[in-house]
Scaffold this motif. Structure first.
Motif, PDB file in Angstrom:
ATOM      1  N   ARG A   1      -6.238   6.337  -8.443  1.00  0.00           N
ATOM      2  CA  ARG A   1      -5.132   5.502  -7.974  1.00  0.00           C
ATOM      3  C   ARG A   1      -5.464   4.823  -6.655  1.00  0.00           C
ATOM      4  O   ARG A   1      -5.239   3.622  -6.472  1.00  0.00           O
ATOM      5  CB  ARG A   1      -3.889   6.388  -7.825  1.00  0.00           C
ATOM      6  N   TRP A   2      -6.023   5.574  -5.706  1.00  0.00           N
ATOM      7  CA  TRP A   2      -6.305   4.991  -4.396  1.00  0.00           C
ATOM      8  C   TRP A   2      -7.557   4.123  -4.408  1.00  0.00           C
ATOM      9  O   TRP A   2      -7.699   3.207  -3.592  1.00  0.00           O
ATOM     10  CB  TRP A   2      -6.398   6.092  -3.345  1.00  0.00           C
TER      11      TRP A   2
ATOM     12  N   VAL B   1      -6.051   0.876  -5.301  1.00  0.00           N
ATOM     13  CA  VAL B   1      -5.291   0.311  -4.177  1.00  0.00           C
ATOM     14  C   VAL B   1      -6.229  -0.344  -3.173  1.00  0.00           C
ATOM     15  O   VAL B   1      -5.999  -1.467  -2.710  1.00  0.00           O
ATOM     16  CB  VAL B   1      -4.434   1.396  -3.491  1.00  0.00           C
TER      17      VAL B   1
ATOM     18  N   VAL C   1       0.838  -1.202   0.000  1.00  0.00           N
ATOM     19  CA  VAL C   1       0.000   0.000   0.000  1.00  0.00           C
ATOM     20  C   VAL C   1       0.873   1.253   0.000  1.00  0.00           C
ATOM     21  O   VAL C   1       0.641   2.192  -0.768  1.00  0.00           O
ATOM     22  CB  VAL C   1      -0.955   0.000   1.211  1.00  0.00           C
TER      23      VAL C   1
ATOM     24  N   GLU D   1       2.180  12.362   0.238  1.00  0.00           N
ATOM     25  CA  GLU D   1       1.259  11.531   1.017  1.00  0.00           C
ATOM     26  C   GLU D   1       1.947  10.747   2.135  1.00  0.00           C
ATOM     27  O   GLU D   1       1.328  10.478   3.166  1.00  0.00           O
ATOM     28  CB  GLU D   1       0.534  10.562   0.078  1.00  0.00           C
TER      29      GLU D   1
ATOM     30  N   TRP E   1      -8.675   9.737   0.342  1.00  0.00           N
ATOM     31  CA  TRP E   1      -7.948   9.805  -0.931  1.00  0.00           C
ATOM     32  C   TRP E   1      -8.671   8.996  -2.008  1.00  0.00           C
ATOM     33  O   TRP E   1      -8.760   9.421  -3.158  1.00  0.00           O
ATOM     34  CB  TRP E   1      -6.526   9.270  -0.753  1.00  0.00           C
ATOM     35  N   ALA E   2      -9.197   7.838  -1.634  1.00  0.00           N
ATOM     36  CA  ALA E   2      -9.886   6.989  -2.600  1.00  0.00           C
ATOM     37  C   ALA E   2     -11.167   7.636  -3.120  1.00  0.00           C
ATOM     38  O   ALA E   2     -11.634   7.308  -4.211  1.00  0.00           O
ATOM     39  CB  ALA E   2     -10.206   5.635  -1.976  1.00  0.00           C
TER      40      ALA E   2
ATOM     41  N   HIS F   1       2.407   2.814  -3.199  1.00  0.00           N
ATOM     42  CA  HIS F   1       1.589   3.655  -4.078  1.00  0.00           C
ATOM     43  C   HIS F   1       1.543   5.119  -3.633  1.00  0.00           C
ATOM     44  O   HIS F   1       0.935   5.948  -4.309  1.00  0.00           O
ATOM     45  CB  HIS F   1       0.156   3.121  -4.132  1.00  0.00           C
ATOM     46  N   ALA F   2       2.142   5.432  -2.503  1.00  0.00           N
ATOM     47  CA  ALA F   2       2.027   6.781  -1.939  1.00  0.00           C
ATOM     48  C   ALA F   2       3.049   7.727  -2.548  1.00  0.00           C
ATOM     49  O   ALA F   2       4.196   7.354  -2.806  1.00  0.00           O
ATOM     50  CB  ALA F   2       2.195   6.720  -0.420  1.00  0.00           C
TER      51      ALA F   2
ATOM     52  N   LEU G   1      -6.887   7.054   3.947  1.00  0.00           N
ATOM     53  CA  LEU G   1      -6.899   6.282   2.707  1.00  0.00           C
ATOM     54  C   LEU G   1      -8.263   6.357   2.018  1.00  0.00           C
ATOM     55  O   LEU G   1      -8.352   6.500   0.801  1.00  0.00           O
ATOM     56  CB  LEU G   1      -6.545   4.825   2.995  1.00  0.00           C
TER      57      LEU G   1
END
Length: 315
Positions: free
Chosen positions: A292-293, A296, A261, A269, A286-287, A264-265, A283
């Motif tokens: 992108r999130w 993830v 995880v 971040e 951000w999603a 991907h930051a 998280l």
């Protein structure tokens, strides 16, 4: 090459397809929408198509001044061990990146490197020809080198600098290299260190031959200041990197998932994760705004009891 069927599913926002690509080290950037990402992948197909056509027709391909030859293509089996390493550490396998051997100068210390550009998407791996039959050259291990460069390719869309080498050096075989590998972030850091070292040399020569009254500490001051800056900056970066990983490990109950995880930051971040009182909320936030999130969290869902009640906004 990424099939048109896959690209069509990406345009439709199919998370299973997006997650499949993410597991291959192909992810959208923080700014990309579904359409932007699909267009970039079409560009990758186009660039790979040009390369393969040139390799079949002319036996070589030239891109940005770099020439690769069809007969020097790296066999796929050489990538097997490095891909196992990146999958174990960060949850991805870059099985789509072509590689080529090149004839390096005898004085060159480069074992190899990843050649890629972004946002026009293209990537390939180059390794000196000595690695064709040997797994080690000088102090460089072939599997570590390939895994290191695969990390750079997989994180290319993040355009990272502060934490980029830290991630890549986690593929190293020794704890010392895993810790110290991120001290030099870019070429400028190396040039400044070398400059400070040569300044010390010239200072000492000047004292010996021309200016004996120069204080000895003067030459050391520049070098020590440069080293102090590099070490302090690296210490802060490594602390944030480790703190973010530990918070994610506590959240997921798994070091492997935490590393995947965190991989991907972005540079911006990671400090936020390191200091987050509730990383699950962060998280999910951000999603709700970044493709992108969303990908993830589809691959690595938040633990049910930690998952905030947030809706994903359409892209």
């Amino acid at each position: 090459m990424i099939s048109q069927a896959h690209i069509a599913k990406i345009r439709q926002g199919d998370l299973a397809t997006l997650a499949e690509l993410d597991a291959q080290g192909i992810s959208p950037s923080p700014r990309e929408s579904l359409e932007d990402f699909a267009v970039r992948l079409e560009g990758l197909n186009l660039n790979f198509g040009k390369m393969e056509s040139a390799l079949r027709g002319e036996g070589k391909y030239v891109v940005e001044g770099v020439t690769v030859k069809a007969r020097a293509r790296i066999p796929q089996e050489i990538f097997a061990a490095p891909m196992e390493r990146t999958e174990r550490l960060f949850g991805f396998r870059c099985d789509w990146v072509p590689g080529f051997f090149f004839q390096a100068s005898p004085l060159s210390l480069f074992g190899g490197y990843a050649f890629y550009f972004f946002p026009e998407f293209f990537a390939m791996f180059l390794a000196r020809s000595g690695f064709q039959k040997k797994r080690r050259w000088l102090f460089i291990e072939r599997d570590e080198l390939v895994a290191h460069e695969m990390c750079h390719i997989a994180r290319a869309a993040l355009e990272s600098q502060a934490y980029e080498e830290l991630f890549a050096y986690q593929t190293a075989a020794t704890a010392f290299r895993r810790f110290t590998g991120g001290i030099f972030r870019e070429q400028l850091d190396s040039f400044l260190f070398l400059g400070a070292t040569f300044f010390l040399l010239f200072w000492q020569l000047a004292r010996f031959f021309w200016l004996p009254l120069l204080p000895a500490w003067g030459g050391w001051a520049i070098l020590l200041l440069d080293v102090a800056f590099l070490l302090i900056r690296h210490g802060i970066t490594y602390h944030r990197f480790t703190a973010a990983r530990k918070r994610l490990a506590t959240l997921y109950g798994s070091e492997a998932t935490a590393r995947a995880v965190l991989f991907h930051a972005s540079d911006a971040e990671i400090p936020l994760l390191a200091s987050a009182a509730n990383p699950a909320c962060l998280l999910a936030e951000w999603a709700s705004t970044q493709l992108r999130w969303r990908i993830v969290l589809h691959r690595f869902p938040l633990p049910t009891e930690e998952e905030p009640a947030l809706e994903f906004a359409p892209t």
